[in-house]
Design a protein around this motif. Structure first.
Motif, PDB file in Angstrom:
ATOM      1  N   GLY A 151       0.725  -1.128  -0.048  1.00 11.20           N
ATOM      2  CA  GLY A 151       0.045  -0.040   0.034  1.00 11.20           C
ATOM      3  C   GLY A 151       0.628   1.400  -0.013  1.00 11.20           C
ATOM      4  N   LYS A 158      -3.034  -4.095   2.210  1.00  8.84           N
ATOM      5  CA  LYS A 158      -4.074  -3.554   1.992  1.00  8.84           C
ATOM      6  C   LYS A 158      -5.257  -4.306   2.480  1.00  8.84           C
ATOM      7  CE  LYS A 158      -2.089  -1.569  -2.369  1.00  8.84           C
ATOM      8  NZ  LYS A 158      -2.038  -1.800  -3.787  1.00  8.84           N
ATOM      9  N   ARG A 161     -10.452  -2.168   0.388  1.00  2.00           N
ATOM     10  CA  ARG A 161     -10.386  -1.350  -0.871  1.00  2.00           C
ATOM     11  C   ARG A 161     -12.002  -0.725  -0.984  1.00  2.00           C
ATOM     12  NH1 ARG A 161      -6.516  -2.105  -4.743  1.00  2.00           N
ATOM     13  NH2 ARG A 161      -4.995  -3.640  -4.160  1.00  2.00           N
ATOM     14  N   GLY A 331      -2.211  -6.440  -1.076  1.00  2.00           N
ATOM     15  CA  GLY A 331      -1.043  -5.733  -0.936  1.00  2.00           C
ATOM     16  C   GLY A 331       0.321  -6.731  -0.511  1.00  2.00           C
TER      17      GLY A 331
END
Length: 371
Positions: A151, A158, A161, A331
């Motif tokens: 990220g 991550k 989202r 990520g």
């Protein structure tokens, strides 16, 4: 790993060039075959080439893509290079280094049994031909691990989202000579201007109605591409407005869809068509919480810096795996920065540690799938 990364970067794979994506699939497939000892299933859907491996009954799905946003020929203006611990080249971060790390992580396992791998060829343009493959491949899995880049340049995972929707508002008017009888026309450009202002206000409307989210922030509705008219001396008969929507929740996505389809014309005689809709559902924080906690413990066991999780506005195939009900952590790929930009780079020093972390995460989640 660097030699493998160089091979992938030098094989350009612009999403819009299906022949280039097919060539890339051959290179990626050969790399995976060499490291994993098994050839992939190759699927071509509407001209786009995707790859899939399955070892036994998959309980963990590793998700990646081999297409990039970089037009063909970018390797000349942005050549592969390695200097001062940094690797550069088109698509090096998003996400060819992630693919290299993924293959090497699986190759390091005592056995790949229970692992599934899906590498699609159209993620950068919305995964239109591969969404069904993603949803099919993740069915029955205990975890989906997404090899998109970290990220930020410090390696954050991550954990949430926003979802995405794409619309095109087509404005129909009537042409007329702009000098002789403009009053006989219906100006689609003027109507489009009204619609741009209305569309731009929808995000504010959502926020005022309580549509913000504490982690992902409010929904955003952004007019982007605009076009109108056919000649300088003609009242425009047609105009188009493209709209980018990012949403924190499924409820917000549905509400904005209703608002977009409820747009009404202002100019007498004009007519609107609203095309498009939901593209990817949001990946909400709950889908990653348990996996992030596990990854954090593993990172400490491996002697890594404490992991951080962040919510991001961009979408990935992790949105689809989370929406399918599978716990998802995103990520997990390369650490670097400048994705999609001239400055795109990968921090080489983080490639091996991230690969070790991924391997441990695969083993733990694979065992969980047996519980």
């Amino acid at each position: 790993m660097l030699a493998d990364l160089e091979e992938l970067v030098r094989c350009e794979s612009f999403s819009a060039d299906h022949a280039a994506v097919a060539r890339s699939a051959e290179v990626v497939g050969a790399l995976g075959s060499r490291l994993l000892g098994a050839r992939p299933e190759t699927m071509v859907i509407d001209g786009v080439t995707h790859l899939r491996w399955a070892f036994g009954t998959p309980r963990v799905l590793l998700v990646g893509h081999h297409d990039t946003v970089w037009p063909m020929g970018s390797i000349k203006s942005h050549p592969w290079s390695v200097a001062d611990g940094i690797a550069r080249g088109p698509g090096v971060l998003d996400m060819k280094a992630g693919l290299v790390q993924m293959f090497h992580a699986v190759a390091s396992l005592p056995s790949p049994d229970g692992v599934g791998i899906l590498v699609n060829g159209d993620e950068e343009v919305g995964s239109a031909t591969s969404r069904q493959l993603v949803e099919e491949s993740v069915r029955g899995c205990a975890a989906a691990l997404v090899l998109e880049a970290s990220g930020d340049d410090r390696g954050a995972l991550k954990t949430a989202r926003k979802g995405t929707s794409r619309y095109e508002v087509v404005v129909h008017g009537r042409a007329a000579h702009a000098g002789l009888e403009p009053q006989k026309g219906i100006n689609a450009a003027i109507e489009a201007a009204h619609q741009v202002l209305s569309i731009a206000g929808l995000g504010t409307t959502m926020e005022a109605a309580g549509g913000a989210d504490s982690v992902l922030g409010p929904a955003t509705v952004t007019p982007t591409l605009l076009s109108a008219g056919s000649a300088r001396n003609t009242v425009p008969a047609l105009a188009r407005v493209s709209v980018d929507v990012r949403v924190p929740t499924s409820a917000a996505q549905e509400r904005i869809d209703a608002l977009m389809r409820g747009l009404t014309p202002r100019e007498p005689g004009s007519r609107l068509e609203v095309l498009g809709g939901s593209q990817r559902p949001p990946m909400e924080p709950e889908s990653s919480a348990e996996l992030f906690a596990l990854a954090s413990r593993l990172a400490l066991e491996l002697g890594h810096e404490p992991l951080r999780g962040i919510a991001v506005g961009g979408a990935s195939d992790g949105n689809h795996t989370a929406a399918a009900g599978c716990p998802t952590l995103d990520g997990l790929g390369a650490v670097g920065g400048g994705a999609h930009a001239d400055s795109e780079y990968v921090d080489i020093g983080q490639m091996v540690p991230r690969t070790h972390l991924l391997a441990q995460l695969i083993m733990r989640t694979r065992r969980k799938g047996d519980d």
